[in-house]
Design an enzyme around this catalytic site. Sequence first.
Site, PDB file in Angstrom:
ATOM      1  N   ALA A  71      -3.866  -3.315  -3.531  1.00 53.62           N
ATOM      2  CA  ALA A  71      -4.887  -2.513  -4.199  1.00 53.62           C
ATOM      3  C   ALA A  71      -4.872  -2.739  -5.711  1.00 53.62           C
ATOM      4  O   ALA A  71      -5.893  -2.575  -6.380  1.00 53.62           O
ATOM      5  CB  ALA A  71      -4.691  -1.034  -3.882  1.00 53.62           C
ATOM      6  N   GLN A 181      -5.192   6.532  -1.573  1.00 56.48           N
ATOM      7  CA  GLN A 181      -4.531   7.752  -1.074  1.00 56.48           C
ATOM      8  C   GLN A 181      -5.436   8.585  -0.176  1.00 56.48           C
ATOM      9  O   GLN A 181      -5.018   9.638   0.311  1.00 56.48           O
ATOM     10  CB  GLN A 181      -4.045   8.610  -2.250  1.00 56.48           C
ATOM     11  CG  GLN A 181      -2.945   7.948  -3.061  1.00 56.48           C
ATOM     12  CD  GLN A 181      -1.613   7.853  -2.322  1.00 56.48           C
ATOM     13  OE1 GLN A 181      -1.363   8.565  -1.352  1.00 56.48           O
ATOM     14  NE2 GLN A 181      -0.760   6.950  -2.778  1.00 56.48           N
ATOM     15  N   SER A 201      -5.180  -0.168   0.365  1.00 55.44           N
ATOM     16  CA  SER A 201      -3.907  -0.866   0.480  1.00 55.44           C
ATOM     17  C   SER A 201      -3.246  -0.525   1.815  1.00 55.44           C
ATOM     18  O   SER A 201      -3.096   0.657   2.152  1.00 55.44           O
ATOM     19  CB  SER A 201      -3.002  -0.435  -0.672  1.00 55.44           C
ATOM     20  OG  SER A 201      -1.755  -1.078  -0.562  1.00 55.44           O
ATOM     21  N   ALA A 202      -2.833  -1.554   2.560  1.00 56.15           N
ATOM     22  CA  ALA A 202      -2.292  -1.325   3.908  1.00 56.15           C
ATOM     23  C   ALA A 202      -0.980  -0.538   3.902  1.00 56.15           C
ATOM     24  O   ALA A 202      -0.722   0.260   4.802  1.00 56.15           O
ATOM     25  CB  ALA A 202      -2.083  -2.663   4.619  1.00 56.15           C
ATOM     26  N   HIS A 203      -0.144  -0.762   2.872  1.00 58.57           N
ATOM     27  CA  HIS A 203       1.200  -0.164   2.955  1.00 58.57           C
ATOM     28  C   HIS A 203       1.198   1.345   2.714  1.00 58.57           C
ATOM     29  O   HIS A 203       2.221   2.003   2.876  1.00 58.57           O
ATOM     30  CB  HIS A 203       2.196  -0.884   2.049  1.00 58.57           C
ATOM     31  CG  HIS A 203       2.114  -0.601   0.581  1.00 58.57           C
ATOM     32  ND1 HIS A 203       2.905   0.333  -0.027  1.00 58.57           N
ATOM     33  CD2 HIS A 203       1.354  -1.149  -0.395  1.00 58.57           C
ATOM     34  CE1 HIS A 203       2.650   0.338  -1.342  1.00 58.57           C
ATOM     35  NE2 HIS A 203       1.704  -0.544  -1.590  1.00 58.57           N
ATOM     36  N   THR A 239      -5.457 -19.071   0.788  1.00 55.64           N
ATOM     37  CA  THR A 239      -5.338 -19.138   2.246  1.00 55.64           C
ATOM     38  C   THR A 239      -5.125 -17.738   2.822  1.00 55.64           C
ATOM     39  O   THR A 239      -4.304 -16.976   2.292  1.00 55.64           O
ATOM     40  CB  THR A 239      -4.157 -20.060   2.629  1.00 55.64           C
ATOM     41  OG1 THR A 239      -4.388 -21.326   2.017  1.00 55.64           O
ATOM     42  CG2 THR A 239      -4.044 -20.223   4.138  1.00 55.64           C
ATOM     43  N   CYS A 326       5.862   3.905  -9.993  1.00 56.78           N
ATOM     44  CA  CYS A 326       5.808   2.904 -11.053  1.00 56.78           C
ATOM     45  C   CYS A 326       6.368   3.463 -12.349  1.00 56.78           C
ATOM     46  O   CYS A 326       6.802   2.734 -13.223  1.00 56.78           O
ATOM     47  CB  CYS A 326       4.388   2.461 -11.278  1.00 56.78           C
ATOM     48  SG  CYS A 326       3.467   2.326  -9.754  1.00 56.78           S
TER      49      CYS A 326
HETATM   50  C1  LIG Z   1      -0.109   2.630  -4.336  1.00 52.92           C
HETATM   51  C2  LIG Z   1      -1.386   2.800  -5.063  1.00 52.92           C
HETATM   52  C3  LIG Z   1      -2.061   1.709  -5.633  1.00 52.92           C
HETATM   53  C4  LIG Z   1      -1.478   0.316  -5.637  1.00 52.92           C
HETATM   54  O1  LIG Z   1      -1.475  -0.277  -4.389  1.00 52.92           O
HETATM   55  P1  LIG Z   1      -0.682  -1.659  -4.188  1.00 52.92           P
HETATM   56  O2  LIG Z   1      -1.246  -2.198  -2.922  1.00 52.92           O
HETATM   57  O3  LIG Z   1       0.756  -1.301  -4.104  1.00 52.92           O
HETATM   58  O4  LIG Z   1      -1.003  -2.516  -5.358  1.00 52.92           O
HETATM   59  C5  LIG Z   1      -3.259   1.926  -6.250  1.00 52.92           C
HETATM   60  N1  LIG Z   1      -3.795   3.157  -6.319  1.00 52.92           N
HETATM   61  C6  LIG Z   1      -3.192   4.225  -5.787  1.00 52.92           C
HETATM   62  C7  LIG Z   1      -3.846   5.549  -5.881  1.00 52.92           C
HETATM   63  C8  LIG Z   1      -1.970   4.083  -5.153  1.00 52.92           C
HETATM   64  O5  LIG Z   1      -1.360   5.163  -4.635  1.00 52.92           O
END
Ligand SMILES: *Cc1c(COP(=O)(O)O)cnc(C)c1O
Length: 404
Positions: A71, A181, A201-203, A239, A326
Amino acid sequence: MKVYLDNNATTMVDPLVVEVMQPFFSEIYGNPNSLHKFGTASHPALSKAIDQMYKALNARDSDDIVFTSCATESNNWVLKSIFADHIVSGDKNHIITTEVEHPSVLAACRALEKEGAKVTYLPVNSEGVVEPHVVRSFITDKTALVSVMWASNETGMINPIKEIGEICKEKGVLFHSDAVQAIGKIPVDLQDVHVDFVSMSAHKFHGPKGVGALYIRNSQPLSPLLHGGEHMGGRRSGTLNVPYIVAMGKAIELATTNIEEKMASIRAKRDRLEDALLELSDTFVVGNRKNRTPNTILISIRGVEGEGMLWDLNNGQIGASTGSACASEDLQANTVMLAIGADSELAHTGIRLSLSRFTTDSEIDYTIAHFKKAVARLRAISSSFAKVGPTPGGESKECELHHH
Ligand SMILES: *Cc1c(COP(=O)(O)O)cnc(C)c1O
């Protein structure tokens, strides 16, 4: 017992997700751009992942969903390409965002300011929410983009994205939302809201780290950030990360199917934890529960330094956060808490607890007991709390923190 309550920082990969991505490392490893069977063998799985994304977000066929590396990339892509397309080679000069965005938006905006963009960082109200009329009041005919996060990683507060989208549409301004979120925590229906770009973001929803996506309404133009082999229709070269894309599709499907039920279960555990912690004197939770993602609590405990509390929780095998991962390396005050008007003492006491669908009731019981003991221990040795002392008959409540 080990309890992971830092799901807004990242989540465990669902074992069902691990299972679907596995074959794409050493069995089906061809480059999907190759014309031979090694390459084309991955096509059905890639198409399935794309379908899962469209379905989960209720996107239209005319919209684009482009996979990225995270993300952070999606957010940088939108901001930097809107800058290039509308500010450097257009007649606009202005971007509107908020004080409480993720660093990947804030730092990108600061970088663009150095290159000549004018950026407005909107304040939030005492609940941590961006008010639509405030957005409206800052839009001018020079505004190229409004970027407001869907829900906050720190407080869980949900912004009025539908209303802000209507204002942007009426004013003819592009609208981006960082929905990292929101997706998998609240229903996100991209036909119900007018938003041009959405980062994800997948994680953050039980997929792997290192894969994200950008939704682009109606396939509208946005210069690529990465130039190269014209992958993803030229939108994002590189890729394709087949296993991770397949994983992201499965993860978003699992996270959004029957979301109301899944969330009701998380919400019940969150509310029980929150109610129990609010029994402690001089504790405050940021933001109204009804307008908050159902997994998040940002709690302040007067007299208890956030870092000390984290340490104590960590000794009890409980993983929590003082706020954004972070920024959690240094001992700074929580900037989001300052933005919503907390005094600096309170802003040093914020502890974020974020649950997931894997959080169990016994983990909540354990956390309540350990947390209460930790607060008692830390208050006993805290000089600042001793000086002020607990407010006589001090009321603990879900409160708005007021500006000073
Ligand atoms: C975790 C997070 C991101 C960053 O996502 P990444 O895939 O780790 O770069 C961006 N915005 C919000 C609100 C997040 O919680």
